[in-house]
Motif scaffolding. Sequence first.
Motif, PDB file in Angstrom:
ATOM      1  N   VAL A   2       0.835  -1.188   0.000  1.00  0.00           N
ATOM      2  CA  VAL A   2       0.000   0.000   0.000  1.00  0.00           C
ATOM      3  C   VAL A   2       0.877   1.247   0.000  1.00  0.00           C
ATOM      4  O   VAL A   2       1.817   1.360   0.787  1.00  0.00           O
ATOM      5  CB  VAL A   2      -0.936   0.016   1.221  1.00  0.00           C
ATOM      6  CG1 VAL A   2      -1.755   1.297   1.238  1.00  0.00           C
ATOM      7  CG2 VAL A   2      -1.852  -1.203   1.197  1.00  0.00           C
ATOM      8  N   THR A   3       0.590   2.177  -0.904  1.00  0.00           N
ATOM      9  CA  THR A   3       1.333   3.433  -0.962  1.00  0.00           C
ATOM     10  C   THR A   3       0.798   4.385   0.092  1.00  0.00           C
ATOM     11  O   THR A   3      -0.406   4.643   0.146  1.00  0.00           O
ATOM     12  CB  THR A   3       1.202   4.076  -2.351  1.00  0.00           C
ATOM     13  OG1 THR A   3       1.723   3.183  -3.333  1.00  0.00           O
ATOM     14  CG2 THR A   3       1.975   5.384  -2.396  1.00  0.00           C
ATOM     15  N   ARG A   4       1.668   4.893   0.919  1.00  0.00           N
ATOM     16  CA  ARG A   4       1.249   5.814   1.965  1.00  0.00           C
ATOM     17  C   ARG A   4       1.212   7.249   1.443  1.00  0.00           C
ATOM     18  O   ARG A   4       2.053   7.655   0.655  1.00  0.00           O
ATOM     19  CB  ARG A   4       2.196   5.714   3.157  1.00  0.00           C
ATOM     20  CG  ARG A   4       1.971   4.468   3.991  1.00  0.00           C
ATOM     21  CD  ARG A   4       2.923   4.396   5.170  1.00  0.00           C
ATOM     22  NE  ARG A   4       4.244   3.941   4.761  1.00  0.00           N
ATOM     23  CZ  ARG A   4       5.273   3.783   5.593  1.00  0.00           C
ATOM     24  NH1 ARG A   4       5.129   4.083   6.871  1.00  0.00           N
ATOM     25  NH2 ARG A   4       6.430   3.349   5.158  1.00  0.00           N
ATOM     26  N   ARG A   5       0.225   7.989   1.916  1.00  0.00           N
ATOM     27  CA  ARG A   5       0.100   9.402   1.560  1.00  0.00           C
ATOM     28  C   ARG A   5       0.490  10.236   2.782  1.00  0.00           C
ATOM     29  O   ARG A   5      -0.044  10.022   3.880  1.00  0.00           O
ATOM     30  CB  ARG A   5      -1.329   9.730   1.132  1.00  0.00           C
ATOM     31  CG  ARG A   5      -1.501  11.186   0.658  1.00  0.00           C
ATOM     32  CD  ARG A   5      -2.945  11.481   0.279  1.00  0.00           C
ATOM     33  NE  ARG A   5      -3.369  10.700  -0.854  1.00  0.00           N
ATOM     34  CZ  ARG A   5      -3.172  11.043  -2.124  1.00  0.00           C
ATOM     35  NH1 ARG A   5      -2.528  12.168  -2.404  1.00  0.00           N
ATOM     36  NH2 ARG A   5      -3.602  10.277  -3.105  1.00  0.00           N
ATOM     37  N   VAL A   6       1.392  11.182   2.585  1.00  0.00           N
ATOM     38  CA  VAL A   6       1.884  11.988   3.679  1.00  0.00           C
ATOM     39  C   VAL A   6       1.637  13.466   3.397  1.00  0.00           C
ATOM     40  O   VAL A   6       1.849  13.940   2.273  1.00  0.00           O
ATOM     41  CB  VAL A   6       3.394  11.736   3.933  1.00  0.00           C
ATOM     42  CG1 VAL A   6       4.222  11.974   2.682  1.00  0.00           C
ATOM     43  CG2 VAL A   6       3.910  12.574   5.090  1.00  0.00           C
ATOM     44  N   LEU A   7       1.152  14.176   4.392  1.00  0.00           N
ATOM     45  CA  LEU A   7       0.997  15.625   4.331  1.00  0.00           C
ATOM     46  C   LEU A   7       2.222  16.271   4.949  1.00  0.00           C
ATOM     47  O   LEU A   7       2.598  15.941   6.080  1.00  0.00           O
ATOM     48  CB  LEU A   7      -0.258  16.062   5.094  1.00  0.00           C
ATOM     49  CG  LEU A   7      -0.397  17.568   5.370  1.00  0.00           C
ATOM     50  CD1 LEU A   7      -0.585  18.350   4.070  1.00  0.00           C
ATOM     51  CD2 LEU A   7      -1.543  17.840   6.349  1.00  0.00           C
ATOM     52  N   VAL A   8       2.850  17.180   4.207  1.00  0.00           N
ATOM     53  CA  VAL A   8       3.966  17.962   4.729  1.00  0.00           C
ATOM     54  C   VAL A   8       3.527  19.415   4.791  1.00  0.00           C
ATOM     55  O   VAL A   8       3.209  20.021   3.762  1.00  0.00           O
ATOM     56  CB  VAL A   8       5.226  17.827   3.848  1.00  0.00           C
ATOM     57  CG1 VAL A   8       6.353  18.716   4.392  1.00  0.00           C
ATOM     58  CG2 VAL A   8       5.675  16.375   3.774  1.00  0.00           C
ATOM     59  N   THR A   9       3.476  19.980   5.987  1.00  0.00           N
ATOM     60  CA  THR A   9       3.147  21.399   6.121  1.00  0.00           C
ATOM     61  C   THR A   9       4.438  22.209   6.073  1.00  0.00           C
ATOM     62  O   THR A   9       5.497  21.728   6.458  1.00  0.00           O
ATOM     63  CB  THR A   9       2.416  21.687   7.440  1.00  0.00           C
ATOM     64  OG1 THR A   9       3.331  21.544   8.537  1.00  0.00           O
ATOM     65  CG2 THR A   9       1.235  20.743   7.630  1.00  0.00           C
ATOM     66  N   GLY A  10       4.343  23.443   5.558  1.00  0.00           N
ATOM     67  CA  GLY A  10       5.559  24.241   5.416  1.00  0.00           C
ATOM     68  C   GLY A  10       6.481  23.674   4.357  1.00  0.00           C
ATOM     69  O   GLY A  10       7.710  23.713   4.477  1.00  0.00           O
ATOM     70  N   ALA A  11       5.890  23.147   3.282  1.00  0.00           N
ATOM     71  CA  ALA A  11       6.657  22.393   2.289  1.00  0.00           C
ATOM     72  C   ALA A  11       7.574  23.249   1.434  1.00  0.00           C
ATOM     73  O   ALA A  11       8.464  22.716   0.763  1.00  0.00           O
ATOM     74  CB  ALA A  11       5.702  21.614   1.384  1.00  0.00           C
ATOM     75  N   SER A  12       7.389  24.559   1.437  1.00  0.00           N
ATOM     76  CA  SER A  12       8.247  25.418   0.624  1.00  0.00           C
ATOM     77  C   SER A  12       9.408  26.002   1.417  1.00  0.00           C
ATOM     78  O   SER A  12      10.217  26.755   0.870  1.00  0.00           O
ATOM     79  CB  SER A  12       7.429  26.571   0.013  1.00  0.00           C
ATOM     80  OG  SER A  12       6.907  27.404   1.046  1.00  0.00           O
ATOM     81  N   GLY A  13       9.505  25.663   2.704  1.00  0.00           N
ATOM     82  CA  GLY A  13      10.593  26.173   3.530  1.00  0.00           C
ATOM     83  C   GLY A  13      11.883  25.414   3.306  1.00  0.00           C
ATOM     84  O   GLY A  13      11.955  24.471   2.503  1.00  0.00           O
ATOM     85  N   PHE A  14      12.914  25.804   4.028  1.00  0.00           N
ATOM     86  CA  PHE A  14      14.238  25.208   3.876  1.00  0.00           C
ATOM     87  C   PHE A  14      14.205  23.693   4.091  1.00  0.00           C
ATOM     88  O   PHE A  14      14.724  22.920   3.286  1.00  0.00           O
ATOM     89  CB  PHE A  14      15.202  25.877   4.862  1.00  0.00           C
ATOM     90  CG  PHE A  14      16.555  25.238   4.933  1.00  0.00           C
ATOM     91  CD1 PHE A  14      17.336  25.098   3.804  1.00  0.00           C
ATOM     92  CD2 PHE A  14      17.041  24.772   6.149  1.00  0.00           C
ATOM     93  CE1 PHE A  14      18.598  24.504   3.869  1.00  0.00           C
ATOM     94  CE2 PHE A  14      18.295  24.184   6.236  1.00  0.00           C
ATOM     95  CZ  PHE A  14      19.068  24.047   5.083  1.00  0.00           C
ATOM     96  N   ILE A  15      13.557  23.258   5.172  1.00  0.00           N
ATOM     97  CA  ILE A  15      13.478  21.823   5.443  1.00  0.00           C
ATOM     98  C   ILE A  15      12.497  21.152   4.478  1.00  0.00           C
ATOM     99  O   ILE A  15      12.773  20.077   3.930  1.00  0.00           O
ATOM    100  CB  ILE A  15      13.061  21.566   6.896  1.00  0.00           C
ATOM    101  CG1 ILE A  15      14.100  22.163   7.862  1.00  0.00           C
ATOM    102  CG2 ILE A  15      12.894  20.072   7.162  1.00  0.00           C
ATOM    103  CD1 ILE A  15      13.678  22.126   9.315  1.00  0.00           C
ATOM    104  N   GLY A  16      11.365  21.771   4.267  1.00  0.00           N
ATOM    105  CA  GLY A  16      10.348  21.177   3.407  1.00  0.00           C
ATOM    106  C   GLY A  16      10.826  20.922   1.996  1.00  0.00           C
ATOM    107  O   GLY A  16      10.523  19.882   1.395  1.00  0.00           O
ATOM    108  N   ARG A  17      11.601  21.853   1.438  1.00  0.00           N
ATOM    109  CA  ARG A  17      12.076  21.693   0.062  1.00  0.00           C
ATOM    110  C   ARG A  17      13.063  20.536  -0.069  1.00  0.00           C
ATOM    111  O   ARG A  17      13.247  19.995  -1.161  1.00  0.00           O
ATOM    112  CB  ARG A  17      12.703  22.995  -0.429  1.00  0.00           C
ATOM    113  CG  ARG A  17      11.685  24.107  -0.666  1.00  0.00           C
ATOM    114  CD  ARG A  17      12.341  25.346  -1.242  1.00  0.00           C
ATOM    115  NE  ARG A  17      12.911  25.077  -2.551  1.00  0.00           N
ATOM    116  CZ  ARG A  17      12.221  25.075  -3.691  1.00  0.00           C
ATOM    117  NH1 ARG A  17      10.925  25.324  -3.678  1.00  0.00           N
ATOM    118  NH2 ARG A  17      12.816  24.829  -4.841  1.00  0.00           N
TER     119      ARG A  17
END
Length: 307
Positions: A2-17
Amino acid sequence: MVTRRVLVTGASGFIGRALVPRLAAAGRLVRAAARNPAEVPTGARIEAVAMPDLELPCDWSELLAGVDEIVHLAGISYRSGVEDTVYDRIIRGATAELARACSRLPIQRLVFVSSIGAQAGGAVEHPVHETDTPRPATAHDRAKLAAETEVRRARVPYTILRPALVYGPHVKGSMALLMRISASRWPLPAAAFSNRRSFLAIENLVDAVVFCLDTPATLGETYLVADPDPITLAEMITILREAAQRPTSTGTPAPFEILLRSSERSVLWDRIGGELVVDPGKLLATGWRPPVETRGGLRATVRAGLD
């Protein structure tokens, strides 16, 4: 599988990118939430979506629909002049609303990326461990610690990470300021900085997040995250200055302190001017092996900035 779906908040920040492409490459479907979705890394497994305004009460239901895991990065960095209530609303308040929303859904894991400041906001004479009494020094640090409490209180499956000061290509904030000053034309007495500091390569933080998502033993735990080998501030400044072809000099740290305090980032001096060794032994004991060594990571960061 099963493919897991993950939400990343702040995805455009230094860590998120850095994190979003890594999660997609590992086979997850990534819902990457940012204030400006156009700044999110693109890819076949990446869905860029808009973040709610964290300064207002947040409804997370739409972003959480169909999600199995969450990595919560969104927040606000420390800045002079920001009122305590703003940190509390954006960091603690929004995290509390997210955690409560997760508790009503079959979420497998919420990874909350906190801060070493929530554990130790200033210099500490001994290596810092998770069992030490937290001593946050700023309103930002206190909001991070309060947000951790909200995550635990919501009784959602969680892992909390407290990263040391993060470095890497295109870093922003305090670390970017330290790098700029280190590469300045000011004569800096690097040898005078004998205090040891723990830092964290962005690659190592991203690896730790993925490791925790994939490791059941990390559920319900809080971890300090740092490169395993601390270095003296002198070593760090020397690496940065050599790469920028700047000389070092003898003397006291006073000019460096004056330069930092005059930049309205005096909190940075408070955090690097003393000893702060972070012990990541608890996370290492679970099997995490960071791929980047500090000195090599710093050199790679400098090279990326010179390209």
